[in-house]
Scaffold this active site. Structure first.
Site, PDB file in Angstrom:
ATOM      1  N   HIS A 231      -8.865   3.580   3.347  1.00  9.51           N
ATOM      2  CA  HIS A 231      -9.145   4.300   4.596  1.00  9.51           C
ATOM      3  C   HIS A 231     -10.633   4.371   4.966  1.00  9.51           C
ATOM      4  CE1 HIS A 231      -5.110   5.606   3.804  1.00  9.51           C
ATOM      5  NE2 HIS A 231      -5.077   6.460   4.804  1.00  9.51           N
TER       6      HIS A 231
ATOM      7  N   TYR B  41      -0.807   8.483  -2.710  1.00  8.68           N
ATOM      8  CA  TYR B  41      -0.770   8.212  -4.141  1.00  8.68           C
ATOM      9  C   TYR B  41      -1.994   8.829  -4.839  1.00  8.68           C
ATOM     10  CZ  TYR B  41       2.826   4.495  -3.857  1.00  8.68           C
ATOM     11  OH  TYR B  41       3.978   3.769  -3.684  1.00  8.68           O
TER      12      TYR B  41
ATOM     13  N   ASP C  73       0.855  -1.193   0.000  1.00 13.93           N
ATOM     14  CA  ASP C  73       0.000   0.000   0.000  1.00 13.93           C
ATOM     15  C   ASP C  73       0.891   1.243   0.000  1.00 13.93           C
ATOM     16  OD1 ASP C  73      -2.673   1.313   0.298  1.00 13.93           O
ATOM     17  OD2 ASP C  73      -1.723   2.081   2.112  1.00 13.93           O
ATOM     18  N   SER C  74       0.267   2.365  -0.338  1.00 11.68           N
ATOM     19  CA  SER C  74       0.993   3.638  -0.349  1.00 11.68           C
ATOM     20  C   SER C  74       1.408   4.072   1.066  1.00 11.68           C
ATOM     21  CB  SER C  74       0.102   4.711  -0.969  1.00 11.68           C
ATOM     22  OG  SER C  74      -1.129   4.778  -0.275  1.00 11.68           O
TER      23      SER C  74
ATOM     24  N   CYS D 203     -11.393   2.837  -1.275  1.00 15.95           N
ATOM     25  CA  CYS D 203     -10.176   3.401  -0.707  1.00 15.95           C
ATOM     26  C   CYS D 203      -9.921   2.674   0.608  1.00 15.95           C
ATOM     27  CB  CYS D 203     -10.344   4.894  -0.447  1.00 15.95           C
ATOM     28  SG  CYS D 203      -8.926   5.625   0.381  1.00 15.95           S
TER      29      CYS D 203
ATOM     30  N   GLU E 131      -6.628  10.107   8.668  1.00 14.52           N
ATOM     31  CA  GLU E 131      -5.270   9.986   9.252  1.00 14.52           C
ATOM     32  C   GLU E 131      -5.060  10.977  10.401  1.00 14.52           C
ATOM     33  OE1 GLU E 131      -2.009   9.623   6.568  1.00 14.52           O
ATOM     34  OE2 GLU E 131      -2.893   7.859   5.619  1.00 14.52           O
TER      35      GLU E 131
ATOM     36  N   CYS F  69      -3.765  -1.085  -2.161  1.00 17.55           N
ATOM     37  CA  CYS F  69      -4.081   0.320  -2.426  1.00 17.55           C
ATOM     38  C   CYS F  69      -4.965   0.438  -3.669  1.00 17.55           C
ATOM     39  CB  CYS F  69      -2.760   1.055  -2.648  1.00 17.55           C
ATOM     40  SG  CYS F  69      -2.923   2.780  -3.053  1.00 17.55           S
TER      41      CYS F  69
HETATM   42  N1  DGL Z   1      -4.293   3.714  -0.133  1.00 12.51           N
HETATM   43  C1  DGL Z   1      -4.900   4.738  -0.952  1.00 12.51           C
HETATM   44  C2  DGL Z   1      -6.098   4.152  -1.710  1.00 12.51           C
HETATM   45  O1  DGL Z   1      -6.659   3.132  -1.339  1.00 12.51           O
HETATM   46  C3  DGL Z   1      -5.310   5.952  -0.143  1.00 12.51           C
HETATM   47  C4  DGL Z   1      -4.147   6.786   0.341  1.00 12.51           C
HETATM   48  C5  DGL Z   1      -3.379   7.425  -0.795  1.00 12.51           C
HETATM   49  O2  DGL Z   1      -3.911   8.314  -1.473  1.00 12.51           O
HETATM   50  O3  DGL Z   1      -2.251   7.007  -1.004  1.00 12.51           O
HETATM   51  O4  DGL Z   1      -6.481   4.698  -2.714  1.00 12.51           O
END
Ligand code: DGL
Length: 268
Positions: A188, A38, A6-7, A186, A154, A69
């Site tokens: 989050h 990302y 993941d990012s 996403c 976050e 991600c």
């Molecule tokens: N992990 C990213 C997603 O699921 C969210 C955080 C980011 O923008 O890197 O799109």
């Protein structure tokens, strides 16, 4: 060994599902917290970061990589699967999170309109729209980028009235379209599940992406014994971050819902 990428810390919500349902496998989690987020970046940049992550995870003996991600699954996965892997790692597999969710949507009965929320990278790619329409031409897909949510989550602004207001404003478009199912595309967004459900109302089902992705991993492993990914008596769980390990641990434990012990820094 299964690699989860993941990012940043977000993909720990995906790993959380794997550890809950399939704790007997070895996992390595890599969070690219040096380059997060990302979601606002270009395809080229996301692709370049993701390729480095794939190289690292294969160097750690992963036999399968899950790109947890959504933004990387949307912008980099296809090119990695079609162009990078066949040349660099023939026979090895990288999976994303979009396909299993699209398949679940296509399985839902009696729905005509689906909503998707995600980062700009995910929504602008139209990857969910394409996958869902491929599986069911009759479904209408409505999408909305909700870029502020990652930072709010976050920052632990989950309970703040400002967050609820922003969420309401973002979801308005999808509510007006009367979507009957909603995908939180996403890593989050599950933290806002309760509020999202309340705002969307009882005529809209919000998909449990954590469970869908976790089930699809098991089904994939069962269909691919040739990968040699086996259950272990004492499975390993390792974490790598590309930047500040302390920050990664602090936020990560909130996302994973448990203590994170073996964390190392890696420069990709
Ligand atoms: N992990 C990213 C997603 O699921 C969210 C955080 C980011 O923008 O890197 O799109």
């Amino acid at each position: 060994m299964i690699g989860v990428f993941d990012s940043g810390v977000g993909g720990l919500t995906v790993l959380r599902g794997f550890l809950k349902d399939h704790p007997e496998y070895d996992y390595i989690y890599l969070g690219d917290n040096a380059n997060v987020p990302y979601g606002n970046k270009s395809m080229e940049t996301i692709y370049n970061y993701t390729v480095k992550a794939v190289d690292f995870l294969y160097s750690q003996n992963c036999k399968l990589i899950i790109i947890a991600c959504n933004s990387a699954s949307a912008q980099a996965l296809r090119k990695i699967q079609q162009e990078y892997l066949p040349v660099k790692y023939p026979g090895l597999k990288v999976l994303g999170v979009v396909r299993p969710i699209a398949e679940e949507i296509a399985r839902l009965k009696n729905i005509e309109r689906v909503g998707i929320i995600g980062t700009k990278a995910t929504i602008n790619s139209d990857v969910y729209g394409k996958e869902i329409r491929n599986l069911d031409r009759d479904l209408e897909v409505f999408q909305k980028a909700t870029p502020l949510l990652v930072s709010l989550i976050e920052e632990n602004w989950l309970k703040k009235p400002e967050t609820k207001m922003i969420l309401k404003k973002y979801l308005r478009k999808l509510k007006v379209k009367k979507v009957e199912a909603l995908v939180l595309a996403c890593t989050h967004y599950p933290f806002l599940l309760k509020d999202i459900k309340r705002i969307m109302g009882k005529n809209c089902q919000v998909l449990d992406t954590e469970k869908i992705i976790s089930d699809s991993l098991l089904s994939y492993l069962n269909r691919h014994p040739e990968l040699g990914i086996e259950k272990k008596m004492n499975p390993q769980l390792k974490f790598y971050a590309t930047d500040n390990v302390e920050k990664f641990k602090e936020l990560g434990e909130f996302f994973l819902g448990r203590e994170m012990e073996d964390i190392q820094k890696v420069v990709l």
